[in-house]
Design a protein around this motif. Sequence first.
Motif, PDB file in Angstrom:
ATOM      1  N   SER A 115       0.865  -1.188   0.000  1.00  0.00           N
ATOM      2  CA  SER A 115       0.000   0.000   0.000  1.00  0.00           C
ATOM      3  C   SER A 115       0.895   1.230   0.000  1.00  0.00           C
ATOM      4  O   SER A 115       1.347   1.671   1.052  1.00  0.00           O
ATOM      5  CB  SER A 115      -0.906  -0.041   1.245  1.00  0.00           C
ATOM      6  N   VAL A 116       1.166   1.782  -1.173  1.00  0.00           N
ATOM      7  CA  VAL A 116       2.238   2.771  -1.284  1.00  0.00           C
ATOM      8  C   VAL A 116       1.769   4.185  -1.633  1.00  0.00           C
ATOM      9  O   VAL A 116       2.525   5.138  -1.479  1.00  0.00           O
ATOM     10  CB  VAL A 116       3.291   2.332  -2.340  1.00  0.00           C
ATOM     11  N   HIS A 117       0.540   4.330  -2.126  1.00  0.00           N
ATOM     12  CA  HIS A 117       0.097   5.645  -2.626  1.00  0.00           C
ATOM     13  C   HIS A 117      -0.463   6.490  -1.477  1.00  0.00           C
ATOM     14  O   HIS A 117       0.078   7.549  -1.147  1.00  0.00           O
ATOM     15  CB  HIS A 117      -0.923   5.428  -3.745  1.00  0.00           C
ATOM     16  N   HIS A 118      -1.535   6.027  -0.859  1.00  0.00           N
ATOM     17  CA  HIS A 118      -2.151   6.767   0.248  1.00  0.00           C
ATOM     18  C   HIS A 118      -2.483   5.878   1.442  1.00  0.00           C
ATOM     19  O   HIS A 118      -3.222   6.317   2.330  1.00  0.00           O
ATOM     20  CB  HIS A 118      -3.457   7.434  -0.212  1.00  0.00           C
ATOM     21  N   LEU A 123      -8.716   6.709  -2.720  1.00  0.00           N
ATOM     22  CA  LEU A 123      -8.295   8.062  -3.109  1.00  0.00           C
ATOM     23  C   LEU A 123      -7.169   7.964  -4.131  1.00  0.00           C
ATOM     24  O   LEU A 123      -6.192   7.238  -3.928  1.00  0.00           O
ATOM     25  CB  LEU A 123      -7.807   8.821  -1.866  1.00  0.00           C
ATOM     26  N   ILE A 144      -4.002  -0.471  -7.369  1.00  0.00           N
ATOM     27  CA  ILE A 144      -3.810  -0.834  -8.787  1.00  0.00           C
ATOM     28  C   ILE A 144      -2.915   0.212  -9.443  1.00  0.00           C
ATOM     29  O   ILE A 144      -3.140   1.430  -9.289  1.00  0.00           O
ATOM     30  CB  ILE A 144      -5.175  -0.923  -9.511  1.00  0.00           C
ATOM     31  N   TYR A 145      -1.896  -0.253 -10.124  1.00  0.00           N
ATOM     32  CA  TYR A 145      -0.917   0.611 -10.793  1.00  0.00           C
ATOM     33  C   TYR A 145      -0.829   0.220 -12.255  1.00  0.00           C
ATOM     34  O   TYR A 145      -0.412  -0.898 -12.557  1.00  0.00           O
ATOM     35  CB  TYR A 145       0.452   0.498 -10.089  1.00  0.00           C
ATOM     36  N   PHE A 146      -1.257   1.114 -13.126  1.00  0.00           N
ATOM     37  CA  PHE A 146      -1.218   0.850 -14.569  1.00  0.00           C
ATOM     38  C   PHE A 146      -1.882  -0.501 -14.878  1.00  0.00           C
ATOM     39  O   PHE A 146      -1.295  -1.381 -15.496  1.00  0.00           O
ATOM     40  CB  PHE A 146       0.227   0.930 -15.088  1.00  0.00           C
ATOM     41  N   SER A 147      -3.092  -0.626 -14.325  1.00  0.00           N
ATOM     42  CA  SER A 147      -3.989  -1.762 -14.625  1.00  0.00           C
ATOM     43  C   SER A 147      -3.564  -3.107 -14.048  1.00  0.00           C
ATOM     44  O   SER A 147      -4.014  -4.156 -14.526  1.00  0.00           O
ATOM     45  CB  SER A 147      -4.206  -1.918 -16.144  1.00  0.00           C
ATOM     46  N   PHE A 159     -10.588   3.270 -10.280  1.00  0.00           N
ATOM     47  CA  PHE A 159     -11.752   2.767 -11.022  1.00  0.00           C
ATOM     48  C   PHE A 159     -11.931   1.280 -10.744  1.00  0.00           C
ATOM     49  O   PHE A 159     -11.598   0.436 -11.593  1.00  0.00           O
ATOM     50  CB  PHE A 159     -11.556   3.030 -12.527  1.00  0.00           C
ATOM     51  N   THR A 217      -7.589  -1.727  -4.063  1.00  0.00           N
ATOM     52  CA  THR A 217      -8.263  -0.431  -4.111  1.00  0.00           C
ATOM     53  C   THR A 217      -7.773   0.235  -5.386  1.00  0.00           C
ATOM     54  O   THR A 217      -6.651  -0.014  -5.835  1.00  0.00           O
ATOM     55  CB  THR A 217      -7.936   0.448  -2.887  1.00  0.00           C
ATOM     56  N   ASN A 220      -4.384   3.346   1.239  1.00  0.00           N
ATOM     57  CA  ASN A 220      -5.783   2.937   1.048  1.00  0.00           C
ATOM     58  C   ASN A 220      -5.959   1.436   1.255  1.00  0.00           C
ATOM     59  O   ASN A 220      -6.866   0.989   1.965  1.00  0.00           O
ATOM     60  CB  ASN A 220      -6.250   3.280  -0.380  1.00  0.00           C
ATOM     61  N   THR A 221      -5.084   0.663   0.653  1.00  0.00           N
ATOM     62  CA  THR A 221      -5.230  -0.798   0.726  1.00  0.00           C
ATOM     63  C   THR A 221      -4.880  -1.309   2.119  1.00  0.00           C
ATOM     64  O   THR A 221      -5.427  -2.315   2.573  1.00  0.00           O
ATOM     65  CB  THR A 221      -4.348  -1.479  -0.345  1.00  0.00           C
TER      66      THR A 221
END
Length: 151
Positions: free
Chosen positions: A9-12, A116, A53-56, A85, A82, A14-15
């Motif tokens: 879980s590296v972006h926010h 997010l 999800i990163y680049f699908s 989309f 997470t 979320n996961t």
Amino acid sequence: MKTLICYASVHHGNTKKIAEAMAAATGADCVPVKDVKPDMIAGADLVGFGSGIYFSMHHRSLLDAVATLPKVNGKRAFIFSTAGFPAGKFVFHRALKKKLADRGFEIAGEFACKGLDTYAIFGKLGGINKGHPDERDIQNARKFAKGLAKM
Ligand SMILES: Cc1cc2nc3c(=O)[nH]c(=O)nc-3n(C[C@H](O)[C@H](O)[C@H](O)COP(=O)(O)O)c2cc1C
């Protein structure tokens, strides 16, 4: 039934929120994938694997870690994510699903919810899915994990 949940879980974060909610609901161990050791997998009856999800597809660190796991023989696993989309989960989950199948896991279920997303243009717009995962997402995640851990 012993459940292990592995996540990146590296972006926010979320996961991480979803992983921790699933773990609290099922009494599972919840471990960042970089810290997962083969004996943890061996000792679990059910293993959850999730990330943003990163680049699908799932995060590279999760995909790479799964590719190096010792082979199992039909151990039950579930996939979660997470995403900006989450309706795309049928496409986004394919790469991880294939890697888990290659290692001998049987996929018992899949879960996805909004997270997010402030990547690129979405960041300039102030982000999409503000406030997600929210209480409802977390409730759905608990219900999903409890359902699998009971079986
Ligand atoms: C570099 C990058 C690429 C992303 N690619 C996608 C994508 O292809 N599809 C999507 O739905 N969301 C995409 N997202 C949004 C993330 O999947 C979403 O914010 C997720 O909740 C992040 O999870 P985390 O905070 O646990 O890392 C992307 C985000 C970043 C930063």
